[in-house]
Scaffold this motif. Sequence first.
Motif, PDB file in Angstrom:
ATOM      1  N   PRO A 134      53.825  38.937  22.602  1.00  0.00           N
ATOM      2  CA  PRO A 134      52.868  39.110  23.708  1.00  0.00           C
ATOM      3  C   PRO A 134      51.515  39.585  23.197  1.00  0.00           C
ATOM      4  O   PRO A 134      51.436  40.339  22.218  1.00  0.00           O
ATOM      5  N   THR A 135      50.458  39.144  23.858  1.00  0.00           N
ATOM      6  CA  THR A 135      49.109  39.567  23.485  1.00  0.00           C
ATOM      7  C   THR A 135      48.410  40.335  24.600  1.00  0.00           C
ATOM      8  O   THR A 135      47.409  41.009  24.350  1.00  0.00           O
ATOM      9  N   GLU A 136      48.944  40.246  25.836  1.00  0.00           N
ATOM     10  CA  GLU A 136      48.264  40.887  26.965  1.00  0.00           C
ATOM     11  C   GLU A 136      49.232  41.051  28.131  1.00  0.00           C
ATOM     12  O   GLU A 136      50.137  40.233  28.330  1.00  0.00           O
ATOM     13  N   ILE A 137      49.050  42.133  28.906  1.00  0.00           N
ATOM     14  CA  ILE A 137      49.816  42.360  30.134  1.00  0.00           C
ATOM     15  C   ILE A 137      48.832  42.712  31.250  1.00  0.00           C
ATOM     16  O   ILE A 137      47.991  43.598  31.080  1.00  0.00           O
ATOM     17  N   ILE A 138      48.938  42.026  32.385  1.00  0.00           N
ATOM     18  CA  ILE A 138      48.109  42.334  33.551  1.00  0.00           C
ATOM     19  C   ILE A 138      49.032  42.632  34.723  1.00  0.00           C
ATOM     20  O   ILE A 138      49.887  41.819  35.082  1.00  0.00           O
ATOM     21  N   LYS A 139      48.845  43.812  35.333  1.00  0.00           N
ATOM     22  CA  LYS A 139      49.711  44.262  36.424  1.00  0.00           C
ATOM     23  C   LYS A 139      49.081  43.959  37.778  1.00  0.00           C
ATOM     24  O   LYS A 139      47.865  44.059  37.946  1.00  0.00           O
ATOM     25  N   ASP A 140      49.933  43.605  38.739  1.00  0.00           N
ATOM     26  CA  ASP A 140      49.496  43.384  40.111  1.00  0.00           C
ATOM     27  C   ASP A 140      49.992  44.535  40.980  1.00  0.00           C
ATOM     28  O   ASP A 140      51.197  44.681  41.191  1.00  0.00           O
ATOM     29  N   ASN A 177      41.254  36.368  34.478  1.00  0.00           N
ATOM     30  CA  ASN A 177      41.912  37.285  33.551  1.00  0.00           C
ATOM     31  C   ASN A 177      42.020  38.689  34.155  1.00  0.00           C
ATOM     32  O   ASN A 177      42.035  39.694  33.456  1.00  0.00           O
ATOM     33  N   ALA A 178      42.077  38.744  35.480  1.00  0.00           N
ATOM     34  CA  ALA A 178      42.180  40.008  36.213  1.00  0.00           C
ATOM     35  C   ALA A 178      42.604  39.685  37.640  1.00  0.00           C
ATOM     36  O   ALA A 178      42.575  38.529  38.067  1.00  0.00           O
ATOM     37  N   THR A 179      43.010  40.718  38.383  1.00  0.00           N
ATOM     38  CA  THR A 179      43.363  40.525  39.787  1.00  0.00           C
ATOM     39  C   THR A 179      42.150  40.824  40.657  1.00  0.00           C
ATOM     40  O   THR A 179      41.591  41.919  40.605  1.00  0.00           O
ATOM     41  N   VAL A 180      41.738  39.847  41.453  1.00  0.00           N
ATOM     42  CA  VAL A 180      40.594  39.997  42.352  1.00  0.00           C
ATOM     43  C   VAL A 180      41.036  39.534  43.733  1.00  0.00           C
ATOM     44  O   VAL A 180      41.268  38.341  43.955  1.00  0.00           O
ATOM     45  N   TYR A 181      41.166  40.496  44.678  1.00  0.00           N
ATOM     46  CA  TYR A 181      41.662  40.176  46.009  1.00  0.00           C
ATOM     47  C   TYR A 181      40.677  40.617  47.085  1.00  0.00           C
ATOM     48  O   TYR A 181      40.115  41.711  47.005  1.00  0.00           O
ATOM     49  N   PRO A 182      40.488  39.816  48.135  1.00  0.00           N
ATOM     50  CA  PRO A 182      39.702  40.266  49.287  1.00  0.00           C
ATOM     51  C   PRO A 182      40.476  41.323  50.067  1.00  0.00           C
ATOM     52  O   PRO A 182      41.708  41.272  50.141  1.00  0.00           O
ATOM     53  N   ALA A 183      39.765  42.304  50.649  1.00  0.00           N
ATOM     54  CA  ALA A 183      40.465  43.412  51.299  1.00  0.00           C
ATOM     55  C   ALA A 183      39.696  43.947  52.497  1.00  0.00           C
ATOM     56  O   ALA A 183      38.461  43.925  52.531  1.00  0.00           O
TER      57      ALA A 183
END
Length: 369
Positions: A139-145, A258-264
């Motif tokens: 693994p090279t990267e982990i992105i959490k939601d 490469n990231a989590t971007v959500y409308p809120a």
Amino acid sequence: MTQKQITTTGIILIACVLVGALSGAIASVFTQRSLDTYLELLSDEQLVLTLSQVKPNPIPGTYEEALGRVVEAQDSLAWFYPAQEKSADPSSWVFASNSYGAGVVVTSDGWILVHDSVLPNTFSINDFSVLIAGEWYEPTEIIKDTRTEMKMVRIEASGLRVASFATSGEVQPGEFLFVLHNQEGVQVTSLLNQEWFVTDRAQRAEDYQRYWILQDDVEDGSVLFDSSGALLGINGSNKQTLPIQNLTLFIESVISNNATVYPALGVYVLSLEQGLNVDSAVLGASHGYMITSLPGYASAFVAKSPAKIAGLQNSDIIVSLGGVDVSSEYPLAKSLERYKVGEDIIVGVMRQGSYQEFTITLGEYNLLY
């Protein structure tokens, strides 16, 4: 031949005919019973799948055929192991049982979807290795939601087999569903019923509040396939399964940004259909989401909440977004996914029995919560 002999011969012939007919009837009964028994045994061995007719192109066939498709789909799964397991024999039973669990390959160049229970937050990229179709990867990267308790893990790869997503979120009771958690085997289950599980406490407006409930206990983080070998969802805790359709925004956001971007909206809500013990005539609405605070908190709004800035209040009921009704059948969280951060939307609200509309400029989920 005398008359007496003729009469006797006739009686014998009639008796033979009757005996023959009776024997035929008895034989027929036994034959039918044997046939019924055979068909019953055949049914046990070749169990015909119950498939939803609402799905596009339903795939008929036997249990064995469905299982074969699911086994073939395993090439699109990633198996997570302790880093030191790379030197072990992958064909050994002990090796298979040491797996942390499975993830799903979602891009051919190495993005993998996996649940928190398989890779806890305490894990770093140095703590595990990934096995896909007999090949080891690092693994090279982990992105959490934070919305769904899922992660995306990146490996350096190309030409990986990508999981096929189920095209429908509908699953019927009685359909065979196939669960995979480690490489020891496949577990067969089904839905407990057609009803969605709906949480009974306020949650963030952007978080999913509905899950499938499975008939059997399954391992947390295991992967759920339908009889066509398509990915249906990922199992969380308490037999709750999050449908893959509810994870697509997370997957697309990570692949694109490469990231989590959500409308809120920046507010806590509770579905009316969960049952508030209040007559809908009093509320002025039979569907929607009531703005309500968590136990122990005075306000349902987070700091800098776009909903509060626009004028929404505690106990308002959000009934529509952009002119489209929201309900347990069309959740608020799913409706929000149609929009982007910074976009203006019209929110329909019932306030003390009166319908009102507010224009809200959507914020960014990770900056608000």
